[in-house]
Design a protein around this motif. Structure first.
Motif, PDB file in Angstrom:
ATOM      1  N   VAL A 100      26.876  10.221  32.466  1.00  0.00           N
ATOM      2  CA  VAL A 100      26.198   9.155  33.196  1.00  0.00           C
ATOM      3  C   VAL A 100      27.165   8.013  33.532  1.00  0.00           C
ATOM      4  O   VAL A 100      27.220   7.541  34.665  1.00  0.00           O
ATOM      5  CB  VAL A 100      25.007   8.604  32.376  1.00  0.00           C
ATOM      6  N   CYS A 101      27.954   7.573  32.554  1.00  0.00           N
ATOM      7  CA  CYS A 101      28.767   6.352  32.723  1.00  0.00           C
ATOM      8  C   CYS A 101      30.210   6.625  33.120  1.00  0.00           C
ATOM      9  O   CYS A 101      30.936   5.695  33.467  1.00  0.00           O
ATOM     10  CB  CYS A 101      28.752   5.535  31.438  1.00  0.00           C
ATOM     11  N   ARG A 149      35.099   6.608  29.261  1.00  0.00           N
ATOM     12  CA  ARG A 149      35.001   5.370  28.482  1.00  0.00           C
ATOM     13  C   ARG A 149      35.806   5.504  27.193  1.00  0.00           C
ATOM     14  O   ARG A 149      36.156   6.604  26.756  1.00  0.00           O
ATOM     15  CB  ARG A 149      33.535   5.081  28.104  1.00  0.00           C
ATOM     16  N   ASN A 150      36.041   4.358  26.564  1.00  0.00           N
ATOM     17  CA  ASN A 150      36.719   4.276  25.278  1.00  0.00           C
ATOM     18  C   ASN A 150      35.942   5.064  24.212  1.00  0.00           C
ATOM     19  O   ASN A 150      34.718   4.935  24.104  1.00  0.00           O
ATOM     20  CB  ASN A 150      36.771   2.787  24.897  1.00  0.00           C
ATOM     21  N   GLU A 193      33.039   3.805  21.890  1.00  0.00           N
ATOM     22  CA  GLU A 193      31.656   3.586  22.337  1.00  0.00           C
ATOM     23  C   GLU A 193      30.727   4.722  21.902  1.00  0.00           C
ATOM     24  O   GLU A 193      29.524   4.635  22.084  1.00  0.00           O
ATOM     25  CB  GLU A 193      31.602   3.483  23.867  1.00  0.00           C
ATOM     26  N   ASP A 219      26.924   2.962  22.532  1.00  0.00           N
ATOM     27  CA  ASP A 219      27.076   1.616  23.092  1.00  0.00           C
ATOM     28  C   ASP A 219      26.805   1.581  24.592  1.00  0.00           C
ATOM     29  O   ASP A 219      27.005   0.552  25.230  1.00  0.00           O
ATOM     30  CB  ASP A 219      28.497   1.087  22.839  1.00  0.00           C
ATOM     31  N   GLY A 220      26.401   2.727  25.143  1.00  0.00           N
ATOM     32  CA  GLY A 220      26.193   2.768  26.588  1.00  0.00           C
ATOM     33  C   GLY A 220      24.807   3.242  26.947  1.00  0.00           C
ATOM     34  O   GLY A 220      23.816   2.636  26.547  1.00  0.00           O
ATOM     35  N   CYS A 221      24.744   4.382  27.613  1.00  0.00           N
ATOM     36  CA  CYS A 221      23.475   4.828  28.184  1.00  0.00           C
ATOM     37  C   CYS A 221      22.585   5.582  27.206  1.00  0.00           C
ATOM     38  O   CYS A 221      21.444   5.890  27.533  1.00  0.00           O
ATOM     39  CB  CYS A 221      23.768   5.716  29.389  1.00  0.00           C
TER      40      CYS A 221
END
Lengths: 210, 90
Positions: free
Chosen positions: B9-10, B13-14, B17, B61-63
């Motif tokens: 989805v995002c 990322r690091n 997360e 930490d995201g979706c």
């Protein structure tokens, strides 16, 4: 006591020059000595809704079409819709008047469960770079767009409303309980850039100029 | 080496997360006639591959998505699925 009192989790140091009571929220419209930016603005009183539905394409909240791709947002007449994933979207009402939540079981009013602040003005992305690894200047992303990720180590929804060098701005929302520490971190990171609290009028002007 | 993970989805990322969700072990065994040892093996036993393995991650930490990726455990780097397929063919 028969009067509702709504309290924002955001406490900004500053002397209010103009306040207004809207829907039982005591709102600072302008602070004394706001300067020329960048600004941190408390918008916690602005309505926010969460929408969950297995068929989001069949939903048209406020006569708007929900963006198809997660991460995309749509701003129209003061209503912002952010596609979060296959089954979820968030809706923010930037308008000066309240709207009725659509009568559908997929909607939840999260206004009082979350904090909501805006960063507006020059150098705001430099401030954000100190608090998150998210890339707001990604040339592939066209404003408005949504990031779901950590900001000052807190899971947040961050919507970049404008990357325009003369009029940049973004809004951040996260769980209400992080309010005090989040504001402390943002103001600390923004100190070297002259970040100051500002009243809602500054945000209303920003939205009008988009 | 810093781990980056590609959330469906995002995007990339690091790794901080995300939360690790264990090896991909295939579908849950049928409960009918399942003996306790087989169930215990499914739940607790891991292959601990030194190389590329498919594993579950949660974007905490995201979706909030759960998804699988391929990761080389010897380099701690995510491997693109196409890349892994090419390696298998060689």
């Amino acid at each position: 006591m028969n009067k509702t009192q709504r309290v924002s989790p955001v406490v900004l140091k500053g002397t209010p020059a103009k306040t207004k009571n809207i829907n039982n929220w005591e709102i600072v419209m302008e602070y004394e000595g706001e300067g020329d930016g960048p600004y941190l603005i408390d918008l916690t009183h602005k309505q926010r809704f969460d929408l969950q539905d297995s068929n989001l394409a069949g939903q048209n909240p406020f006569q708007m079409t929900i963006p198809e791709m997660p991460g995309n947002s749509l701003l129209d007449k003061g209503i912002l819709i952010n596609r979060m994933n296959n089954t979820q979207a968030s809706i923010y009402n930037f308008g000066e008047t309240a709207v009725a939540m659509p009568d559908d079981s997929g909607f939840t009013d999260v206004t009082e469960a979350t904090l909501f602040v805006a960063l507006v003005g020059k150098n705001i992305f430099s401030i954000c770079e100190k608090l998150t690894t998210l890339d707001f200047m990604d040339p592939e992303k066209k404003a408005p767009f949504l990031f779901q990720g950590p900001f000052s180590h807190v899971p947040c929804q961050i919507v970049t409303l404008s990357k325009d060098i003369d009029n940049p701005g973004l809004v951040i929302t996260c769980s209400r309980g992080y309010g005090r520490d989040m504001i402390h971190a943002v103001l600390g990171a923004g100190k070297e850039f002259g970040l100051k609290p500002a009243g809602e009028e500054k945000f209303n002007d920003f939205i009008k100029n988009l | 080496m810093a781990l980056t993970i590609t959330c469906p989805v995002c995007g990339k990322r690091n790794g901080y997360e995300f939360k690790y969700g264990g090896e991909e072990k295939g579908p849950r065994p049928e409960e009918k006639d399942l003996d306790p040892r087989a169930w215990c093996d499914y739940v607790h036993m891991n292959k601990c591959v030194a190389g590329v393995q498919e594993e579950w991650w949660f974007h905490k930490d995201g979706c909030g998505s759960w998804f699988t990726i391929l990761r080389d455990t010897t380099t701690n780097l995510e491997i693109e699925k196409k890349e892994a397929q090419n390696d298998e063919q060689v």
